[in-house]
Write a protein that holds these residues in place. Sequence first.
Motif, PDB file in Angstrom:
ATOM      1  N   SER A 179      -5.342  -1.303  -3.620  1.00 12.23           N
ATOM      2  CA  SER A 179      -4.370  -1.140  -2.535  1.00 12.23           C
ATOM      3  C   SER A 179      -4.959  -1.429  -1.160  1.00 12.23           C
ATOM      4  N   VAL A 180      -6.169  -1.977  -1.106  1.00 15.64           N
ATOM      5  CA  VAL A 180      -6.780  -2.278   0.186  1.00 15.64           C
ATOM      6  C   VAL A 180      -7.104  -3.764   0.272  1.00 15.64           C
ATOM      7  N   GLN A 203       0.826  -1.206   0.000  1.00 17.99           N
ATOM      8  CA  GLN A 203       0.000   0.000   0.000  1.00 17.99           C
ATOM      9  C   GLN A 203       0.856   1.249   0.000  1.00 17.99           C
ATOM     10  N   GLY A 204       0.437   2.236  -0.791  1.00 17.82           N
ATOM     11  CA  GLY A 204       1.116   3.525  -0.849  1.00 17.82           C
ATOM     12  C   GLY A 204       0.253   4.620  -0.260  1.00 17.82           C
ATOM     13  N   GLY A 205      -0.141   5.587  -1.108  1.00 20.51           N
ATOM     14  CA  GLY A 205      -0.923   6.722  -0.617  1.00 20.51           C
ATOM     15  C   GLY A 205      -2.424   6.509  -0.615  1.00 20.51           C
ATOM     16  N   ARG A 206      -2.904   5.346  -1.066  1.00 21.61           N
ATOM     17  CA  ARG A 206      -4.326   4.999  -1.070  1.00 21.61           C
ATOM     18  C   ARG A 206      -5.164   5.979  -1.904  1.00 21.61           C
ATOM     19  N   THR A 207      -4.623   6.402  -3.039  1.00 17.82           N
ATOM     20  CA  THR A 207      -5.359   7.323  -3.900  1.00 17.82           C
ATOM     21  C   THR A 207      -5.960   6.624  -5.110  1.00 17.82           C
ATOM     22  N   GLY A 208      -5.982   5.293  -5.116  1.00 22.48           N
ATOM     23  CA  GLY A 208      -6.534   4.549  -6.234  1.00 22.48           C
ATOM     24  C   GLY A 208      -8.051   4.584  -6.256  1.00 22.48           C
ATOM     25  N   GLY A 226      -0.074  15.350  -3.985  1.00 29.84           N
ATOM     26  CA  GLY A 226       0.279  15.641  -2.602  1.00 29.84           C
ATOM     27  C   GLY A 226       0.146  14.451  -1.679  1.00 29.84           C
ATOM     28  N   THR A 227      -0.408  13.347  -2.175  1.00 31.61           N
ATOM     29  CA  THR A 227      -0.639  12.162  -1.346  1.00 31.61           C
ATOM     30  C   THR A 227      -0.075  10.890  -1.956  1.00 31.61           C
ATOM     31  N   CYS A 228      -0.192  10.735  -3.266  1.00 30.15           N
ATOM     32  CA  CYS A 228       0.247   9.494  -3.914  1.00 30.15           C
ATOM     33  C   CYS A 228       1.762   9.337  -3.825  1.00 30.15           C
ATOM     34  N   THR A 229       2.229   8.102  -3.863  1.00 33.84           N
ATOM     35  CA  THR A 229       3.653   7.805  -3.750  1.00 33.84           C
ATOM     36  C   THR A 229       4.185   7.278  -5.075  1.00 33.84           C
ATOM     37  N   ILE A 230       5.486   7.429  -5.279  1.00 34.25           N
ATOM     38  CA  ILE A 230       6.084   7.028  -6.545  1.00 34.25           C
ATOM     39  C   ILE A 230       6.027   5.512  -6.719  1.00 34.25           C
ATOM     40  N   GLY A 231       6.050   4.762  -5.626  1.00 34.50           N
ATOM     41  CA  GLY A 231       5.915   3.312  -5.732  1.00 34.50           C
ATOM     42  C   GLY A 231       4.535   2.915  -6.214  1.00 34.50           C
ATOM     43  N   GLY A 232       3.506   3.588  -5.694  1.00 40.40           N
ATOM     44  CA  GLY A 232       2.152   3.338  -6.162  1.00 40.40           C
ATOM     45  C   GLY A 232       1.961   3.775  -7.600  1.00 40.40           C
ATOM     46  N   ASN A 233       2.591   4.913  -7.970  1.00 42.17           N
ATOM     47  CA  ASN A 233       2.525   5.359  -9.359  1.00 42.17           C
ATOM     48  C   ASN A 233       3.120   4.321 -10.300  1.00 42.17           C
ATOM     49  N   ALA A 234       4.268   3.757  -9.908  1.00 47.45           N
ATOM     50  CA  ALA A 234       4.910   2.746 -10.742  1.00 47.45           C
ATOM     51  C   ALA A 234       4.078   1.466 -10.789  1.00 47.45           C
TER      52      ALA A 234
END
Length: 627
Positions: free
Chosen positions: A168-169, A158-163, A225-233
């Motif tokens: 991611s849950v 889980q990263g920033g949970r912006t999906g 402002g919330t998402c992470t680069i790992g989640g983006n990838a």
Amino acid sequence: ASLKQAQENVWMLPQRPFFNAALGGGPRLVRCLFRGAPKGPPTGGLGGGGLRPRLGITAAQSSFSSSSTTPPLPPLRGRPPKRDASFAQVTADDVAAFASIVGADNVATEPSAVTPYQEDWTRKWKGHGTCVLRPRTSSQVAEILRHCSARKLAVVPQGGRTGLVGGSVPVYDEIVLSLTKLSTIESFSAEDGVVRCEAGVVLETLDEYLRERGRVAPLDLGAKGTCTIGGNASTNAGGVRFVRYGSLRGSIVGVEAVLADGTVLDCSYTTARRKDNTGYGLHQLFVGAEGTLGVITKVALATPPKPEAVSVALFSCASFDRVRDVVDLARRKCGEILSAVEFFDGDALAAVLAYERDLDDPLAASSESDDAASSSSSSATTHTYRVLVETSGSVAEHDRDKLEAFLAEAVDQGLVADGVVADTEAKARRLWRLREGISDAMTTAGHVYKYDVSVPLAAMDALVAETRARLADHVAGGRVRVAGYGHCGDGNLHLNVCSFAGADADVEAALEPWVFDRVTELDGSISAEHGLGRCKNEYLRDVKAPAVVEYMRRLKTLFDPDGILNPYKVLPAPGPVKTERKKSAARGHRGRMLRGGPPRWPTTTTRDKSKRDRNHATRKKQRKATT
């Protein structure tokens, strides 16, 4: 107000005779942003009092606090028929083992601390996990996964949970592996522009770091402002600058990933080079895999130079055909400096203006006057579409000449009804807020059904119109708002349906699976961004050939034999293909056609058609006849 303050609150149109004459024939050189009294108290952000928490994530939801303010969630959709019985359940001994790896402070088991990690931004998906882990290093991730592999404990990275698709849950009681503490930017090479960072680095933080060094991140998202680069990838994020920099996949030159058994793979991360043709590009397997093949812990990213000159313009168009013409003209006239082309319709604009109380539509006055003037004629025109165009380059004068040539031709051809160009960075940000604030606005207004799809540009507005037609009674009764917006430069439509009274089974039944079937009929993709998650995985067999799905399954088995990484996601559940749903959807579509409903929108794509496409043979004959 002082003269200086007044000047800061005024939009300046380019002082070019052709532009002013075409937009009304008079000396309309300025437009005031703030007309009359404010519509309400500011909500924060630019122009407001303080920063509004991005994406509605509160401090309680992003920490291990002892209390939770999470509101009640709507009923869960799309849950698999039953939990995989082969997975073990977390015990006290497991918790003790995890505490010895990451420290007791980074293990959460209290319901109040665990609950926020059981949902993503949509609050549509809710798991029932009992344990959250927050490792600080890749080695800790490896140790955790070694333990989970030995015990057969399912894990959700889980990263920033912006999906938007529940990827991611947890679905049931999987362990949440939050990577937000892997937040170190390890190195940057000024020579080739490659930055190496851990997966938990927030995209906005990375972009600020790069801008200080003359570079920028190759993607920009409303959730930056919330998402992470790992989640983006992991989801192969696109964003508003896709038209300029392309897919994130193309900018990733290496990753470090941890497999299910704890093996750490350095896939060109340490020795990342822009050009490397030595063997298989394993790092690309993890990009877009949504954590089902391995946990991305580090990313090496090739970054473009920071633009020296950025211009933002907003236009109003009388029809979506004009929007398409503006997009085509922008591509031809702006060329290499074109960095974003966005659109939003009238419903999307109304939603963001109701939510961002300190914002105003800078084109409202002209649209109202034009509508009033045309209402006396037999064919009144309403300028319900807005197009935002951004250019960015290295020579301000050169870029300005190209932008003005584009503006001149757009006006001469009658493509735009009105327009405004931001002459300061602050005003450019305000224009962007009109576009980027739509998603938050729709989510705040009620329960939102979000569909992030890609279709041919010619079909984008048609799909929105067909959705409104399917929900005509709800829309007419004021119970539902249907809004269309997105990246028209790359055919990515954000179709949002907001039910003001909350989750509505009738609305959902009208939308799904119709939306996915319709997108497939239009030769589009049911997932342009965010991936498949648990929302769209069962539709994978409808859009991919059986052999492709089978080899995806084999890859999953190779990298994760026990299936503990992000289970129930991406791949459809094993079993026979569900053809009855497709047949029913097809009958409904043909019935609508016979009743005089909206026709199938023509497409011009040359992509190879799937054998599962019901109209493949017909289209083939049509193409031959056309040729």
